[in-house]
Enzyme design. Sequence first.
Site: not given
Ligand code: PAF
Length: 288
Positions: A45-46, A70, A157-158
């Site tokens: 995905g990345h 977070q 995905k997010d």
């Molecule tokens: O989606 C993520 O992996 C994280 O929330 C991000 C955008 C890298 C911020 O830490």
Amino acid sequence: MPLDTKSYEIPVARSAADLREAVAAWRAEGLSVALVPTMGALHEGHLSLVDLARKNADRTIVSIFVNPTQFAPNEDFSAYPRTEAADAAKLEGKADLIFAPNAEDMYPEGFSTTISLTGVSEPLEGTFRPTHFAGVATVVAKLILRAMPDIAIFGEKDWQQLMVIRRMVADLDIPTKILGGPIVREPDGLALSSRNVYLSPEERKAAGQLNVILRETAASVANGAPISEATAKGGKRILALGFEKLDYLEVRDAASLAPFPNDRPTAPARILVAAKIGKTRLIDNMPV
Ligand code: PAF
């Protein structure tokens, strides 16, 4: 600290100054720059986001930083997979620079600024993880301000995170274009996630059904079923699979994430789910 060119094939910047120096050199050559922010534990995905970056800019930076702010105290910050060497190997031939700062560099003693959000950050994830998006928005703003890329790329995905970041960038006049990359799925449809490694074989099997229920619920709403009926049915099916807790299964306005007042979509809609199986909380979404 100079750029680390020894640890991996791709150079690594560990401080804002090194990152800025590398970007300034590209800028001097007239090159455009993309940033793909990640927390590492890279999967296909990345890598699809990195491909998108390469198609849209001359140079690609991938940041790797497990952002403590977070995560809530009860979440998986310390257990979150940290696999920098493997990540660097996956990025060979794809990224031009890794930005991997440490927590002291990102949040030095005395750090006291947090981006405060309302609106699109409030429902869904915002209800269940009330401090999450402030942490995301603050770190993303810092990463963007450090790299000053032409574009920054985030996974769909997010979905809510992507909408929050679009809003934040527009509100703060940050001149970086935000692109969303489509969700990459396993053959059974499970959305790729760094957290899938937590799933036991049995949980993994049930998790593969989540996207099926999501798709069928979306289809039933698209075919005219009232949202509340379709999501109540879908929610029962998710719990019957062995998920212990359903945080939400909702059909919302795709951009604002507001609910539809008449129980039927009247604008582009998205179905979004968050549910917990074992110790793993999974999220997924798709268009309706
Ligand atoms: O989606 C993520 O992996 C994280 O929330 C991000 C955008 C890298 C911020 O830490």
